[in-house]
Design a protein around this motif. Structure first.
Motif, mmCIF file in Angstrom:
data_model
loop_
_atom_site.group_PDB
_atom_site.id
_atom_site.type_symbol
_atom_site.label_atom_id
_atom_site.label_comp_id
_atom_site.label_asym_id
_atom_site.label_seq_id
_atom_site.Cartn_x
_atom_site.Cartn_y
_atom_site.Cartn_z
ATOM 1 N N LEU A 28 -5.874 4.000 -5.769
ATOM 2 C CA LEU A 28 -5.819 4.869 -6.593
ATOM 3 C C LEU A 28 -4.674 4.210 -6.796
ATOM 4 C CD1 LEU A 28 -6.070 8.488 -6.966
ATOM 5 C CD2 LEU A 28 -7.567 6.451 -8.498
ATOM 6 N N PRO A 29 -4.351 2.923 -8.046
ATOM 7 C CA PRO A 29 -2.995 2.455 -8.509
ATOM 8 C C PRO A 29 -1.937 2.889 -8.505
ATOM 9 C CG PRO A 29 -3.760 2.479 -10.226
ATOM 10 C CD PRO A 29 -5.278 2.871 -9.062
ATOM 11 N N ALA A 30 -1.043 3.032 -8.118
ATOM 12 C CA ALA A 30 0.190 3.925 -8.562
ATOM 13 C C ALA A 30 0.605 4.243 -9.670
ATOM 14 C CB ALA A 30 1.778 2.770 -7.332
ATOM 15 N N PRO A 31 1.234 5.230 -9.671
ATOM 16 C CA PRO A 31 1.831 5.774 -11.197
ATOM 17 C C PRO A 31 2.513 4.362 -11.793
ATOM 18 C CG PRO A 31 2.865 7.243 -9.849
ATOM 19 C CD PRO A 31 2.143 6.755 -9.289
ATOM 20 N N ALA A 32 2.789 4.401 -13.233
ATOM 21 C CA ALA A 32 3.760 3.445 -13.325
ATOM 22 C C ALA A 32 5.105 3.433 -13.310
ATOM 23 C CB ALA A 32 3.706 2.699 -15.025
ATOM 24 N N PRO A 33 6.301 3.348 -12.903
ATOM 25 C CA PRO A 33 7.640 4.001 -13.283
ATOM 26 C C PRO A 33 8.220 4.722 -14.633
ATOM 27 C CG PRO A 33 7.976 1.476 -12.915
ATOM 28 C CD PRO A 33 6.222 1.934 -12.857
#
Length: 191
Positions: A118-123
């Motif tokens: 899963l892509p990392a959540p946006a900062p």
């Protein structure tokens, strides 16, 4: 052992005059000769599942190219109709070969599923891009810096807006076309 269903009777001696299909050369997924089930095969011409007819001499049941024929059109017989199928293996030998093929295919496949990460959540927005540091704003929160910059430009913006709203002294410019001062109301032409 359950007795297999009796196949339909072959009502014609006619064949399509092609060499017979051998059970050993047919892919296991294209034929069904299991015990207790209706024997069927994928027709080599129209690639649709068709019944195998007969007990000693197996034939592909006579059929049309397509099961859906527009109204008013005649059915065209498929060239794969009445194709002979020879059982060069017994059903048991064929079943063992099918199980072997199935087990090797299963052995090639991994039992474990591999999912894409899963892509990392946006900062957070405040952490995305650090504002360039101006010496007088060092160490302040980004929203305070934004407010201070807006406050420093506000008088200049206000001054520009006031100058824009002022009309030039003297006569109106004469370069453009004359603007009508009365409301124009077009009339319908009379016939």
């Amino acid at each position: 052992m359950a007795a297999r269903k009796r196949p339909g009777r072959v009502r014609t001696k006619r064949t399509n005059r092609r060499p017979p299909l051998l059970l050993s050369t047919i892919a296991p997924q294209d034929i069904n000769v299991r015990e207790g089930e209706t024997w069927s095969i994928v027709c080599p011409d129209c690639r649709a599942w068709r019944r195998l007819m007969g007990e000693t001499q197996l034939k592909i049941r006579e059929h049309c190219h397509s099961d859906q024929v527009p109204e008013g059109k005649t059915h065209e017989r498929c060239p794969g109709s009445n194709q002979l199928v020879l059982m060069d293996h017994s059903v048991d030998q064929w079943g063992e070969a099918m199980l072997t093929a199935d087990s090797t295919a299963t052995g090639r496949r991994s039992a474990r599923q591999h999912h894409k990460p899963l892509p990392a959540p946006a900062p957070a927005l405040t952490h995305m891009a650090k504002p360039t540091r101006v010496p007088e704003y060092d160490g302040r929160a980004p929203w305070i810096v934004r407010e201070l910059r807006w406050a420093s430009t506000a008088p200049a913006v206000r001054d520009t807006d006031t100058r824009r709203a002022q009309l030039p002294a003297g006569d109106v410019p004469t370069d453009g076309p004359a603007v009508p001062l009365t409301t124009l109301r077009p009339q319908r032409p009379t016939r």
